[in-house]
Design a protein around this motif. Sequence first.
Motif, PDB file in Angstrom:
ATOM      1  N   LYS A 140       1.104   4.131  -2.897  1.00 55.44           N
ATOM      2  CA  LYS A 140       0.907   5.595  -2.639  1.00 55.44           C
ATOM      3  C   LYS A 140       1.934   6.311  -3.144  1.00 55.44           C
ATOM      4  O   LYS A 140       1.730   7.545  -3.939  1.00 55.44           O
ATOM      5  N   LYS A 141       3.230   5.794  -3.032  1.00 56.50           N
ATOM      6  CA  LYS A 141       4.491   6.677  -3.417  1.00 56.50           C
ATOM      7  C   LYS A 141       4.414   6.769  -5.056  1.00 56.50           C
ATOM      8  O   LYS A 141       4.533   7.738  -5.598  1.00 56.50           O
ATOM      9  N   GLN A 177       0.975  -1.341  -0.216  1.00 55.77           N
ATOM     10  CA  GLN A 177       0.016   0.045  -0.042  1.00 55.77           C
ATOM     11  C   GLN A 177       0.813   1.289  -0.031  1.00 55.77           C
ATOM     12  O   GLN A 177       0.485   2.196  -0.758  1.00 55.77           O
ATOM     13  N   MET A 178       1.918   1.260   0.832  1.00 55.27           N
ATOM     14  CA  MET A 178       2.881   2.382   0.800  1.00 55.27           C
ATOM     15  C   MET A 178       3.501   2.581  -0.490  1.00 55.27           C
ATOM     16  O   MET A 178       3.692   3.672  -0.963  1.00 55.27           O
ATOM     17  N   LEU A 190       1.634   6.849  -7.013  1.00 57.52           N
ATOM     18  CA  LEU A 190       0.460   7.810  -7.278  1.00 57.52           C
ATOM     19  C   LEU A 190       1.012   9.108  -6.959  1.00 57.52           C
ATOM     20  O   LEU A 190       0.568   9.921  -7.887  1.00 57.52           O
ATOM     21  N   LYS A 191       1.628   9.430  -6.106  1.00 61.08           N
ATOM     22  CA  LYS A 191       2.230  10.561  -5.556  1.00 61.08           C
ATOM     23  C   LYS A 191       3.153  11.378  -6.757  1.00 61.08           C
ATOM     24  O   LYS A 191       2.969  12.237  -7.281  1.00 61.08           O
TER      25      LYS A 191
END
Length: 119
Positions: free
Chosen positions: A109-110, A105-106, A112-113
Amino acid sequence: MVKPIRNSRVHYRRHNCVNTRSNKTKIIRTPGARLYVHYRKKRTFGPRTPACTGHQRLQGIRHLGHMQRKNAAKKELTVSRAYGGVLTHKMVRERVVRAFLIEEQMIVKKVLKTQRRRK
Protein backbone atom coordinates in the motif's frame (compact mmCIF):
# COMPACT_ATOMS: atom_id res chain seq x y z
CA MET A 1 -8.12 -69.43 30.52
CA VAL A 2 -9.71 -66.93 32.90
CA LYS A 3 -13.47 -67.09 33.05
CA PRO A 4 -15.38 -63.78 33.01
CA ILE A 5 -16.85 -62.66 36.33
CA ARG A 6 -20.62 -62.32 35.99
CA ASN A 7 -23.28 -61.18 38.43
CA SER A 8 -20.75 -61.07 41.26
CA ARG A 9 -21.70 -59.12 44.34
CA VAL A 10 -18.77 -57.47 46.06
CA HIS A 11 -18.44 -55.15 49.04
CA TYR A 12 -17.11 -51.66 48.39
CA ARG A 13 -14.04 -51.09 50.55
CA ARG A 14 -14.45 -47.35 50.97
CA HIS A 15 -17.08 -45.09 52.52
CA ASN A 16 -18.86 -44.28 49.23
CA CYS A 17 -21.09 -47.24 48.39
CA VAL A 18 -22.95 -45.82 45.38
CA ASN A 19 -22.04 -46.38 41.72
CA THR A 20 -21.13 -42.80 40.80
CA ARG A 21 -18.54 -41.17 38.51
CA SER A 22 -16.04 -40.92 41.35
CA ASN A 23 -16.55 -44.51 42.56
CA LYS A 24 -15.76 -46.68 39.54
CA THR A 25 -14.41 -50.13 40.32
CA LYS A 26 -13.01 -53.26 38.70
CA ILE A 27 -13.62 -56.71 40.14
CA ILE A 28 -10.47 -58.79 40.54
CA ARG A 29 -10.24 -62.50 41.33
CA THR A 30 -7.36 -63.26 43.70
CA PRO A 31 -5.24 -66.41 43.49
CA GLY A 32 -7.27 -67.73 46.43
CA ALA A 33 -10.43 -67.41 44.25
CA ARG A 34 -11.86 -64.49 46.27
CA LEU A 35 -13.45 -61.55 44.48
CA TYR A 36 -11.91 -58.21 45.37
CA VAL A 37 -12.58 -54.59 44.34
CA HIS A 38 -9.93 -52.36 42.75
CA TYR A 39 -10.81 -48.68 42.49
CA ARG A 40 -10.20 -46.90 39.19
CA LYS A 41 -9.10 -43.30 38.87
CA LYS A 42 -11.05 -40.73 36.91
CA ARG A 43 -9.89 -40.25 33.34
CA THR A 44 -8.24 -36.87 32.83
CA PHE A 45 -8.82 -35.17 29.49
CA GLY A 46 -5.66 -33.11 29.46
CA PRO A 47 -5.06 -29.56 28.29
CA ARG A 48 -6.92 -28.05 25.34
CA THR A 49 -6.90 -24.81 23.41
CA PRO A 50 -9.39 -22.11 24.43
CA ALA A 51 -13.01 -22.66 23.38
CA CYS A 52 -12.92 -19.65 21.04
CA THR A 53 -10.14 -21.32 19.02
CA GLY A 54 -11.80 -24.71 18.65
CA HIS A 55 -11.10 -26.49 21.97
CA GLN A 56 -8.54 -28.87 20.40
CA ARG A 57 -6.24 -31.18 22.35
CA LEU A 58 -2.66 -30.05 22.89
CA GLN A 59 0.05 -32.56 22.08
CA GLY A 60 3.22 -32.99 24.10
CA ILE A 61 1.64 -32.20 27.46
CA ARG A 62 0.74 -34.87 29.98
CA HIS A 63 -2.83 -35.41 31.10
CA LEU A 64 -2.72 -34.54 34.79
CA GLY A 65 -5.33 -34.14 37.49
CA HIS A 66 -5.74 -30.83 39.34
CA MET A 67 -3.41 -31.63 42.25
CA GLN A 68 -0.83 -33.32 40.03
CA ARG A 69 -0.88 -30.30 37.72
CA LYS A 70 -0.43 -27.96 40.66
CA ASN A 71 2.66 -29.83 41.88
CA ALA A 72 4.17 -30.52 38.43
CA ALA A 73 7.27 -28.79 37.09
CA LYS A 74 6.87 -26.04 34.51
CA LYS A 75 8.45 -28.11 31.73
CA GLU A 76 5.71 -30.74 32.13
CA LEU A 77 2.98 -28.14 31.59
CA THR A 78 4.27 -26.31 28.53
CA VAL A 79 5.97 -26.76 25.17
CA SER A 80 9.08 -24.68 24.42
CA ARG A 81 7.80 -22.27 21.79
CA ALA A 82 5.64 -19.17 21.58
CA TYR A 83 2.15 -19.89 22.99
CA GLY A 84 3.41 -23.32 24.10
CA GLY A 85 0.83 -25.07 26.26
CA VAL A 86 -1.92 -22.72 25.06
CA LEU A 87 -2.20 -23.02 21.27
CA THR A 88 -1.40 -25.85 18.87
CA HIS A 89 1.55 -25.59 16.47
CA LYS A 90 -0.82 -25.10 13.53
CA MET A 91 -2.53 -22.14 15.22
CA VAL A 92 0.81 -20.47 16.00
CA ARG A 93 1.97 -20.98 12.41
CA GLU A 94 -1.28 -19.51 11.10
CA ARG A 95 -0.84 -16.44 13.31
CA VAL A 96 2.73 -15.88 12.14
CA VAL A 97 1.76 -16.23 8.46
CA ARG A 98 -1.22 -13.90 8.91
CA ALA A 99 0.94 -11.25 10.60
CA PHE A 100 3.55 -11.54 7.82
CA LEU A 101 0.91 -11.15 5.08
CA ILE A 102 -0.61 -8.12 6.80
CA GLU A 103 2.84 -6.49 6.98
CA GLU A 104 3.43 -7.27 3.31
CA GLN A 105 0.07 -5.75 2.43
CA MET A 106 0.92 -2.55 4.32
CA ILE A 107 4.25 -2.26 2.48
CA VAL A 108 2.52 -2.72 -0.90
CA LYS A 109 0.00 0.00 0.00
CA LYS A 110 2.84 2.40 0.88
CA VAL A 111 4.64 1.68 -2.40
CA LEU A 112 1.46 2.22 -4.44
CA LYS A 113 0.76 5.44 -2.58
CA THR A 114 4.24 6.83 -3.30
CA GLN A 115 3.92 5.85 -6.99
CA ARG A 116 0.62 7.72 -7.27
CA ARG A 117 2.15 10.84 -5.74
CA ARG A 118 4.99 10.82 -8.28
CA LYS A 119 2.56 10.74 -11.18
